[in-house]
Design a protein around this motif. Structure first.
Motif, short mmCIF file in Angstrom:
data_model
loop_
_atom_site.label_atom_id
_atom_site.label_comp_id
_atom_site.label_asym_id
_atom_site.label_seq_id
_atom_site.Cartn_x
_atom_site.Cartn_y
_atom_site.Cartn_z
N GLY A 112 -52.67 32.60 -31.64
CA GLY A 112 -51.97 33.46 -31.92
C GLY A 112 -50.38 32.35 -31.41
N TRP A 113 -49.92 31.40 -32.23
CA TRP A 113 -49.62 30.17 -32.61
C TRP A 113 -48.56 30.27 -33.77
CZ3 TRP A 113 -45.90 28.33 -29.13
CH2 TRP A 113 -46.43 28.89 -27.14
N ARG A 114 -47.68 30.64 -34.13
CA ARG A 114 -46.98 30.42 -35.65
C ARG A 114 -45.99 29.88 -35.21
NH1 ARG A 114 -43.57 34.65 -36.51
NH2 ARG A 114 -43.45 36.74 -35.14
N ARG A 115 -45.01 29.33 -36.57
CA ARG A 115 -44.04 28.80 -36.47
C ARG A 115 -42.98 29.88 -36.38
NH1 ARG A 115 -45.37 25.50 -41.15
NH2 ARG A 115 -45.62 23.32 -40.71
N VAL B 44 -40.89 21.09 -34.49
CA VAL B 44 -40.95 22.58 -35.97
C VAL B 44 -41.29 23.60 -34.34
CG1 VAL B 44 -41.91 24.01 -36.86
CG2 VAL B 44 -41.62 21.52 -37.39
N TRP B 45 -40.08 24.36 -33.93
CA TRP B 45 -40.23 25.36 -32.71
C TRP B 45 -40.95 26.57 -33.23
CZ3 TRP B 45 -38.16 25.05 -28.11
CH2 TRP B 45 -37.02 24.22 -27.48
N TRP B 46 -42.11 26.84 -32.09
CA TRP B 46 -43.62 27.50 -32.69
C TRP B 46 -43.57 28.84 -31.20
CZ3 TRP B 46 -47.87 27.30 -35.97
CH2 TRP B 46 -48.33 26.11 -36.84
N VAL B 47 -43.45 29.83 -32.68
CA VAL B 47 -43.86 30.93 -31.35
C VAL B 47 -45.25 31.94 -30.58
CG1 VAL B 47 -43.04 32.62 -32.90
CG2 VAL B 47 -42.61 33.20 -30.44
N HIS B 48 -45.75 31.81 -29.51
CA HIS B 48 -46.95 33.16 -29.70
C HIS B 48 -46.61 34.02 -29.39
CE1 HIS B 48 -50.62 33.85 -27.75
NE2 HIS B 48 -50.96 32.66 -27.28
N GLU B 49 -46.87 35.24 -30.60
CA GLU B 49 -47.33 36.08 -30.74
C GLU B 49 -47.52 37.01 -29.50
OE1 GLU B 49 -49.08 36.82 -33.96
OE2 GLU B 49 -48.00 35.79 -35.38
N ASP B 50 -48.17 36.30 -28.61
CA ASP B 50 -48.26 37.58 -27.72
C ASP B 50 -47.53 37.25 -26.76
OD1 ASP B 50 -50.82 38.56 -29.29
OD2 ASP B 50 -52.47 36.64 -28.42
N THR B 51 -47.62 36.12 -26.27
CA THR B 51 -47.37 35.46 -25.05
C THR B 51 -45.10 35.44 -25.05
OG1 THR B 51 -47.09 34.18 -24.94
CG2 THR B 51 -48.32 35.44 -23.92
N GLY B 52 -44.88 35.65 -26.27
CA GLY B 52 -43.44 34.86 -26.88
C GLY B 52 -43.06 33.43 -26.55
N GLU B 53 -43.77 32.81 -25.63
CA GLU B 53 -43.69 32.16 -25.37
C GLU B 53 -43.01 30.94 -26.75
OE1 GLU B 53 -45.05 27.82 -23.03
OE2 GLU B 53 -46.78 29.83 -23.72
N ILE B 54 -41.86 29.95 -26.63
CA ILE B 54 -41.21 29.19 -27.41
C ILE B 54 -41.67 27.74 -26.93
CG2 ILE B 54 -39.68 29.03 -28.78
CD1 ILE B 54 -38.02 31.38 -28.70
#
Length: 465
Positions: free
Chosen positions: A460-463, A149-159
């Motif tokens: 800061g992480w969310r799916r 399941v790929w998660w994206v960091h809302e601040d940095t945009g890292e996935i």
């Protein structure tokens, strides 16, 4: 452009390829459902009371056809046995209790950067509980399934891909198609292991791995141990108190003495006293006799439980010498058993590391830009005593090389000892010396091993939507 790429762009995150080439996109939506994450049903349950030998055999026949709806529940049920559960925990703890290493795929700077990036993110991508679930399913069922399941960091945009174990109750293998399917809340989905979304761990065989799960051997021995334990408990209750034989005069059933006598027997407890009225003749008297069972009958149950527990441990550990030996002078056989157990755990470490790199770390590295730089992540099960012995042997070999080189030069034959060949023989790592090599002792460390795993905070992480 995938949904994740569009989302990353909105967050101001742009993926860059270290080589300057295009970076690959992570797995998109599931074609059958349009979801980013497939939601599974909760696992099935199987009550021990409903489990018989005939039911267990029927479940195993279904398991051997590639359907795990009941065998996965059976695998959880047999863990009620303390010997089997202890053996499985011992095998798992021997694995995850070993030092964990992250090793760069190459000795280049890019390879080292990928390894250091993974060291920081590894426990976010591969949670310990998910790792244990996957290995546990593989041991019991012969295979394990998970989704990334790929998660994206809302601040940095890292996935990042995060491994989530899939309940094997809702997985099946079509042998004639050689295809794997899962049944989700939205329907039946054909999966492709290693595509960046699905992870299939098959340590024993890529064709029919479920033939090699421990459940095929453990199910009937679990039932024998369970039935034997139940019957032994009943035997102890019966033989511990004995059978009380009450002798009463003929025709006295309606007399007050009879009622008082029977009531006193029913209320027997500690330090009990029962009145025994006596008549002129023996057949006119009340009397008691305790019938004790044979003292050796319990050995049948003890032997059954001993054999069953040994078979269950053998299914999981590959040996039972380290558990059965309880006599003085059996240390040699116990050590032999421990060596077998360590070899089994080492195989777990090797196969799990191969699965992780091929199906988790390579998609992650490909998303970063260079899939070939996917680091190696593995548990190091090399024994400290073995390391010490190897180091001592290498030290002795180095002294011998120095002496032999002196002898060869003194002989004036125009030859020298091949130090490089000797280093390769003893496993000494060698690197190409750069043109402007720094002084000895100050050379940069090019190969990354045993990096510290630092799990970052989850804030800061969310799916990914």
């Amino acid at each position: 452009m995938s949904t994740l790429d569009r989302l990353a762009g909105l967050l101001g995150f742009v993926r860059m390829s270290p080589s300057g080439g295009p970076a690959e996109s992570p797995a998109g939506v599931v074609p059958e459902t349009g979801e980013m994450r497939v939601a599974p049903y909760p696992p099935n349950t199987l009550t021990p009371q409903s489990l018989t030998f005939a039911a267990a055999r029927a479940i195993l026949e279904e398991h051997e056809s590639g359907r795990f709806g009941l065998s996965a529940a059976l695998a959880r049920t047999v863990l009620r046995d303390p010997d089997l559960a202890a053996a499985l925990n011992r095998r798992l703890l021997a694995l995850v209790g070993s030092p964990h290493c992250i090793e760069a795929a190459t000795t280049t700077g890019a390879g080292e950067r990928y390894a250091r990036d993974l060291a920081v993110r590894f426990r976010t991508m591969i949670p310990r509980a998910a790792e244990l679930d996957m290995v546990r399913d593989a041991i019991m069922l012969g295979c394990a399934l998970g989704q990334l399941v790929w998660w994206v960091h809302e601040d940095t945009g890292e996935i990042l891909p995060v491994l989530e174990p899939w309940p094997m109750d809702y997985a099946e293998h079509e042998e004639y198609e050689d295809a794997w399917y899962v049944t989700a809340k939205t329907g039946r989905i054909r999966i492709t292991p290693g595509d960046g979304r699905w992870v299939l761990y098959t340590p024993w065989s890529p064709r029919t791995p479920y033939y090699y799960g421990a459940i095929r051997q453990a199910a009937e021995w679990f039932l024998r141990a369970s039935n034997g334990s139940r019957d032994y408990g009943r035997f102890i209750e019966l033989s511990g108190q004995g059978i009380i034989k009450a002798y009463v005069p003929s025709g006295s059933r309606k007399s007050p003495e009879y009622s008082a006598f029977i009531n006193s027997l029913r209320n027997l407890g500690r330090n009990a006293v029962a009145p025994l009225p006596r008549g002129k003749e023996e057949h006119e008297s009340y009397d008691l006799k305790i019938e004790a069972l044979s003292a050796d009958l319990h050995k049948v149950f003890v032997e059954m439980l001993r054999v069953a527990s040994g078979k269950l441990r053998l299914c999981i550990l590959g040996e039972d010498l380290s558990s059965q030996n309880q006599k003085v002078g059996t240390n040699a056989s116990s050590e032999t058993g421990l060596k077998v157990s360590r070899a089994v755990t080492a195989a777990d470490a090797e196969t799990w590391a191969e699965c992780l790199r091929a199906q988790v770390l390579s998609p992650w590295a490909a998303y970063k830009g260079r899939g070939e730089l996917a680091p190696f992540a593995y548990y190091d099960l090399e024994d400290d005593a073995d390391k010490k012995a190897e180091a001592e042997a290498a030290d002795v070999a180095a002294d011998a090389l120095t002496k032999w080189n002196g002898l060869v030069q003194a002989a004036g034959v125009g030859r020298v000892v091949d130090v490089v060949a000797a280093a390769e023989r003893w496993g000494i790592p060698l690197l190409e010396a750069p043109a402007n090599a720094p002084p000895e002792g100050n050379a940069p460390r090019a190969n990354v091993r045993r990096l510290v795993l630092r799990a970052p905070a989850w804030e800061g992480w969310r799916r990914a939507a």
